[in-house]
Design a protein around this motif. Sequence first.
Motif, PDB file in Angstrom:
ATOM      1  N   ARG A  45      38.669  46.551  69.970  1.00 31.24           N
ATOM      2  CA  ARG A  45      37.593  46.592  68.981  1.00 31.24           C
ATOM      3  C   ARG A  45      37.865  45.524  67.927  1.00 31.24           C
ATOM      4  O   ARG A  45      38.963  45.446  67.389  1.00 31.24           O
ATOM      5  CB  ARG A  45      37.516  47.982  68.343  1.00 31.24           C
ATOM      6  N   GLU A  46      36.869  44.724  67.641  1.00 31.23           N
ATOM      7  CA  GLU A  46      37.038  43.633  66.688  1.00 31.23           C
ATOM      8  C   GLU A  46      36.049  43.752  65.537  1.00 31.23           C
ATOM      9  O   GLU A  46      34.924  44.219  65.703  1.00 31.23           O
ATOM     10  CB  GLU A  46      36.837  42.271  67.383  1.00 31.23           C
ATOM     11  N   GLY A  47      36.496  43.307  64.367  1.00 41.42           N
ATOM     12  CA  GLY A  47      35.630  43.319  63.200  1.00 41.42           C
ATOM     13  C   GLY A  47      34.581  42.233  63.291  1.00 41.42           C
ATOM     14  O   GLY A  47      34.858  41.122  63.747  1.00 41.42           O
ATOM     15  N   VAL A  48      33.373  42.564  62.867  1.00 43.41           N
ATOM     16  CA  VAL A  48      32.252  41.622  62.889  1.00 43.41           C
ATOM     17  C   VAL A  48      31.901  41.181  61.470  1.00 43.41           C
ATOM     18  O   VAL A  48      31.815  39.991  61.188  1.00 43.41           O
ATOM     19  CB  VAL A  48      31.022  42.258  63.562  1.00 43.41           C
ATOM     20  N   ALA A  49      31.709  42.144  60.590  1.00 41.69           N
ATOM     21  CA  ALA A  49      31.366  41.841  59.202  1.00 41.69           C
ATOM     22  C   ALA A  49      31.778  43.020  58.335  1.00 41.69           C
ATOM     23  O   ALA A  49      31.662  44.170  58.755  1.00 41.69           O
ATOM     24  CB  ALA A  49      29.867  41.580  59.049  1.00 41.69           C
ATOM     25  N   VAL A  50      32.242  42.735  57.152  1.00 42.99           N
ATOM     26  CA  VAL A  50      32.661  43.779  56.228  1.00 42.99           C
ATOM     27  C   VAL A  50      32.178  43.423  54.830  1.00 42.99           C
ATOM     28  O   VAL A  50      32.175  42.252  54.449  1.00 42.99           O
ATOM     29  CB  VAL A  50      34.200  43.971  56.237  1.00 42.99           C
ATOM     30  N   ILE A  51      31.766  44.451  54.083  1.00 46.19           N
ATOM     31  CA  ILE A  51      31.397  44.273  52.681  1.00 46.19           C
ATOM     32  C   ILE A  51      32.304  45.164  51.850  1.00 46.19           C
ATOM     33  O   ILE A  51      32.432  46.359  52.114  1.00 46.19           O
ATOM     34  CB  ILE A  51      29.906  44.570  52.420  1.00 46.19           C
ATOM     35  N   GLU A  52      32.985  44.562  50.889  1.00 45.78           N
ATOM     36  CA  GLU A  52      33.857  45.333  49.997  1.00 45.78           C
ATOM     37  C   GLU A  52      33.020  46.160  49.042  1.00 45.78           C
ATOM     38  O   GLU A  52      31.846  45.873  48.832  1.00 45.78           O
ATOM     39  CB  GLU A  52      34.780  44.386  49.242  1.00 45.78           C
ATOM     40  N   TRP A  53      33.620  47.135  48.417  1.00 40.25           N
ATOM     41  CA  TRP A  53      32.856  48.026  47.536  1.00 40.25           C
ATOM     42  C   TRP A  53      32.230  47.248  46.381  1.00 40.25           C
ATOM     43  O   TRP A  53      31.179  47.624  45.864  1.00 40.25           O
ATOM     44  CB  TRP A  53      33.751  49.154  47.013  1.00 40.25           C
ATOM     45  N   TYR A  54      32.854  46.123  45.996  1.00 34.90           N
ATOM     46  CA  TYR A  54      32.335  45.311  44.889  1.00 34.90           C
ATOM     47  C   TYR A  54      31.361  44.233  45.364  1.00 34.90           C
ATOM     48  O   TYR A  54      30.846  43.459  44.555  1.00 34.90           O
ATOM     49  CB  TYR A  54      33.477  44.676  44.114  1.00 34.90           C
ATOM     50  N   GLY A  55      31.114  44.156  46.683  1.00 33.55           N
ATOM     51  CA  GLY A  55      30.056  43.286  47.185  1.00 33.55           C
ATOM     52  C   GLY A  55      30.469  42.058  47.972  1.00 33.55           C
ATOM     53  O   GLY A  55      29.595  41.432  48.592  1.00 33.55           O
ATOM     54  N   ALA A  56      31.722  41.700  47.965  1.00 31.08           N
ATOM     55  CA  ALA A  56      32.135  40.515  48.728  1.00 31.08           C
ATOM     56  C   ALA A  56      32.007  40.785  50.223  1.00 31.08           C
ATOM     57  O   ALA A  56      32.335  41.869  50.696  1.00 31.08           O
ATOM     58  CB  ALA A  56      33.574  40.148  48.386  1.00 31.08           C
ATOM     59  N   ILE A  57      31.513  39.803  50.956  1.00 30.55           N
ATOM     60  CA  ILE A  57      31.272  39.946  52.393  1.00 30.55           C
ATOM     61  C   ILE A  57      32.140  38.951  53.168  1.00 30.55           C
ATOM     62  O   ILE A  57      32.258  37.787  52.779  1.00 30.55           O
ATOM     63  CB  ILE A  57      29.791  39.712  52.734  1.00 30.55           C
ATOM     64  N   THR A  58      32.709  39.433  54.251  1.00 31.51           N
ATOM     65  CA  THR A  58      33.486  38.603  55.169  1.00 31.51           C
ATOM     66  C   THR A  58      32.915  38.744  56.574  1.00 31.51           C
ATOM     67  O   THR A  58      32.635  39.854  57.015  1.00 31.51           O
ATOM     68  CB  THR A  58      34.965  39.018  55.178  1.00 31.51           C
ATOM     69  N   TYR A  59      32.762  37.617  57.249  1.00 28.50           N
ATOM     70  CA  TYR A  59      32.286  37.612  58.623  1.00 28.50           C
ATOM     71  C   TYR A  59      33.367  37.098  59.563  1.00 28.50           C
ATOM     72  O   TYR A  59      34.168  36.225  59.194  1.00 28.50           O
ATOM     73  CB  TYR A  59      31.056  36.702  58.766  1.00 28.50           C
ATOM     74  N   ALA A  60      33.362  37.611  60.774  1.00 25.25           N
ATOM     75  CA  ALA A  60      34.212  37.030  61.810  1.00 25.25           C
ATOM     76  C   ALA A  60      33.725  35.613  62.095  1.00 25.25           C
ATOM     77  O   ALA A  60      32.524  35.335  62.015  1.00 25.25           O
ATOM     78  CB  ALA A  60      34.147  37.884  63.069  1.00 25.25           C
ATOM     79  N   ASP A  61      34.646  34.732  62.442  1.00 24.04           N
ATOM     80  CA  ASP A  61      34.267  33.342  62.693  1.00 24.04           C
ATOM     81  C   ASP A  61      33.220  33.237  63.792  1.00 24.04           C
ATOM     82  O   ASP A  61      32.345  32.360  63.743  1.00 24.04           O
ATOM     83  CB  ASP A  61      35.505  32.522  63.085  1.00 24.04           C
ATOM     84  N   SER A  62      33.288  34.126  64.756  1.00 20.02           N
ATOM     85  CA  SER A  62      32.399  34.053  65.913  1.00 20.02           C
ATOM     86  C   SER A  62      30.942  34.355  65.574  1.00 20.02           C
ATOM     87  O   SER A  62      30.043  34.043  66.359  1.00 20.02           O
ATOM     88  CB  SER A  62      32.870  35.025  66.999  1.00 20.02           C
ATOM     89  N   VAL A  63      30.693  34.953  64.402  1.00 22.05           N
ATOM     90  CA  VAL A  63      29.309  35.326  64.063  1.00 22.05           C
ATOM     91  C   VAL A  63      28.806  34.635  62.801  1.00 22.05           C
ATOM     92  O   VAL A  63      27.642  34.803  62.433  1.00 22.05           O
ATOM     93  CB  VAL A  63      29.163  36.855  63.896  1.00 22.05           C
ATOM     94  N   LYS A  64      29.658  33.871  62.158  1.00 15.31           N
ATOM     95  CA  LYS A  64      29.242  33.191  60.924  1.00 15.31           C
ATOM     96  C   LYS A  64      28.031  32.305  61.170  1.00 15.31           C
ATOM     97  O   LYS A  64      27.970  31.576  62.160  1.00 15.31           O
ATOM     98  CB  LYS A  64      30.395  32.335  60.390  1.00 15.31           C
ATOM     99  N   GLY A  65      27.079  32.405  60.267  1.00 17.76           N
ATOM    100  CA  GLY A  65      25.864  31.612  60.389  1.00 17.76           C
ATOM    101  C   GLY A  65      24.815  32.236  61.285  1.00 17.76           C
ATOM    102  O   GLY A  65      23.672  31.768  61.316  1.00 17.76           O
ATOM    103  N   ARG A  66      25.153  33.289  61.995  1.00 13.39           N
ATOM    104  CA  ARG A  66      24.202  33.952  62.899  1.00 13.39           C
ATOM    105  C   ARG A  66      23.919  35.389  62.477  1.00 13.39           C
ATOM    106  O   ARG A  66      22.810  35.886  62.648  1.00 13.39           O
ATOM    107  CB  ARG A  66      24.734  33.942  64.327  1.00 13.39           C
TER     108      ARG A  66
END
Length: 125
Positions: A45-66
Amino acid sequence: QVQLVQSGGGSVQSGGSLTLSCSASEIIFSSYCMGWFRQSPGKEREGVAVIEWYGAITYADSVKGRFTLFRDSGKNILSLQMNNLNIDDTAMYYCAVRNRAHCSGGFGPLRDGHWGQGTQVTVSS
């Protein structure tokens, strides 16, 4: 008990779009980190996107921009808009949340959180 209900997903041709939604009525969204994971047969299982409680978002490289993650704290819905899908995006997708007290950034803390039931996304050529 936190209960997450997922909706959306389905089958689409390569280049198409889908939206996944995850709702939870018992929690205050802004007090949780939350995100989406996916798992294909035979893969971890791999992470795709996460949003921290304060709002910062991180995307996996494989889905960035899509892919784009949206958090609607008023409706308690976490959405994942997926554009320009390709065959490698085929997987079971899961949403996950965890109380901010246990969120230290990134996908790791969510793995010990609460999970949705999963929804299948299938992309064909």
